[in-house]
Enzyme design. Sequence first.
Site, PDB file in Angstrom:
ATOM      1  N   ARG A 173       0.859  -1.179   0.000  1.00  8.56           N
ATOM      2  CA  ARG A 173       0.000   0.000   0.000  1.00  8.56           C
ATOM      3  C   ARG A 173       0.896   1.230   0.000  1.00  8.56           C
ATOM      4  O   ARG A 173       1.941   1.239   0.690  1.00  8.56           O
ATOM      5  CB  ARG A 173      -0.881   0.040   1.258  1.00  8.56           C
ATOM      6  CG  ARG A 173      -2.051  -0.917   1.265  1.00  8.56           C
ATOM      7  CD  ARG A 173      -3.160  -0.490   0.299  1.00  8.56           C
ATOM      8  NE  ARG A 173      -4.323  -1.348   0.395  1.00  8.56           N
ATOM      9  CZ  ARG A 173      -4.548  -2.424  -0.365  1.00  8.56           C
ATOM     10  NH1 ARG A 173      -3.670  -2.783  -1.284  1.00  8.56           N
ATOM     11  NH2 ARG A 173      -5.649  -3.128  -0.220  1.00  8.56           N
ATOM     12  N   GLU A 181      -4.443   6.922  -4.484  1.00 13.73           N
ATOM     13  CA  GLU A 181      -4.788   6.302  -5.767  1.00 13.73           C
ATOM     14  C   GLU A 181      -6.174   6.750  -6.218  1.00 13.73           C
ATOM     15  O   GLU A 181      -7.056   6.891  -5.379  1.00 13.73           O
ATOM     16  CB  GLU A 181      -4.755   4.774  -5.616  1.00 13.73           C
ATOM     17  CG  GLU A 181      -3.351   4.291  -5.344  1.00 13.73           C
ATOM     18  CD  GLU A 181      -3.285   2.794  -5.073  1.00 13.73           C
ATOM     19  OE1 GLU A 181      -4.314   2.108  -5.190  1.00 13.73           O
ATOM     20  OE2 GLU A 181      -2.189   2.320  -4.751  1.00 13.73           O
ATOM     21  N   HIS A 208      -1.521  -0.011  -9.720  1.00 16.61           N
ATOM     22  CA  HIS A 208      -2.035  -0.956  -8.717  1.00 16.61           C
ATOM     23  C   HIS A 208      -2.620  -2.195  -9.407  1.00 16.61           C
ATOM     24  O   HIS A 208      -3.827  -2.436  -9.362  1.00 16.61           O
ATOM     25  CB  HIS A 208      -3.094  -0.285  -7.816  1.00 16.61           C
ATOM     26  CG  HIS A 208      -3.366  -1.083  -6.571  1.00 16.61           C
ATOM     27  ND1 HIS A 208      -3.778  -0.522  -5.390  1.00 16.61           N
ATOM     28  CD2 HIS A 208      -3.287  -2.419  -6.322  1.00 16.61           C
ATOM     29  CE1 HIS A 208      -3.934  -1.459  -4.475  1.00 16.61           C
ATOM     30  NE2 HIS A 208      -3.649  -2.623  -5.034  1.00 16.61           N
TER      31      HIS A 208
END
Length: 313
Positions: free
Chosen positions: A232, A261, A279
Amino acid sequence: MSKTLLLMGPLFEATMTTLESSYTVKRYWDAKNQSDLLNSIADDCVGVVTDGGRGVSNDILKQLPNVRVISVFGVGVDAIDLEYCKSANISVGNTPDVLSDDVADLAVALALATCRQVVNGDQYARQGLWPKQGAMPLTVRMMGKKAGIYGMGSIGTCLAKRLTGFDMQVSYCNRSEKAGSPYKFVASLEALAADADFLFITAAATAGTIGAVNQQVLDALGKNGYLINVSRGTLVDEPAMVNSLVNKTIAGAGLDVFHDEPAIPDALLTLDNVVLQPHNASGTWETRQAMGDLMLENLQCHFDNKPLTASVV
Ligand code: 8YV
């Protein structure tokens, strides 16, 4: 009548199709008026389906008092307030293990792409620089170097296995030492970084890990060190990382995850010592199918009054 679920965002197509054929699914992200949608299902909604990044807020859960299960399409549950779920008697399931191999693969791909300048080399070839300027600049070897893995869970373990195939010496930092692990345990992240050529971030985002990769850790990694993050963005002090990359006080970074994000800091977009991914570490057909199956299985278990196959709360 089938049970009503709130779906927070789009998922793998085949999973959505199965979900929507088995339940009455209300699409939160698609609703013209999300508040009206929540009002309209306040009594009926018994479960929430979401992904690792979106999670679901307490505010939404409070408007759906009959929700008793959250099934996450993903392993990370940091976007969900687990303490609140416990207190509100809501079970939370996730999809661990089934994605670990693909996430580990992408970590290796990012490490190689960064030190071997794979993206820059691709550009060099496509832009016709090879015939004009000759060979591209030399790159850095990964084989035989020292790897530090922060987080020796399922993903870290899959990664370590791959890195030993590159003859790398693997050390790790974890909440606790893993009994019987063939890899060297290092209690402090800073010490792990100081002794690593490649620092891989695979730990879950928790109160104990968020912000862990701070300026001191980056300084310890040093000007020849590469940071690879497939966990993360919140585990890393992003402004400190950007500065370290701009000033080349670390050698480079391979990043699949970011703080806010889908926003990526502008500075990263122009740096040539960085390789970026949107991601997508678990983004293969095979893994997304397996994640979808486990997410659906967790829901089924809940409605059958059985323990969830993969239960967090
Ligand atoms: C997914 C993830 O990208 O598992 C996680 O926690 O972040 C990823 O695997 C995401 O959940 C699916 O959209």
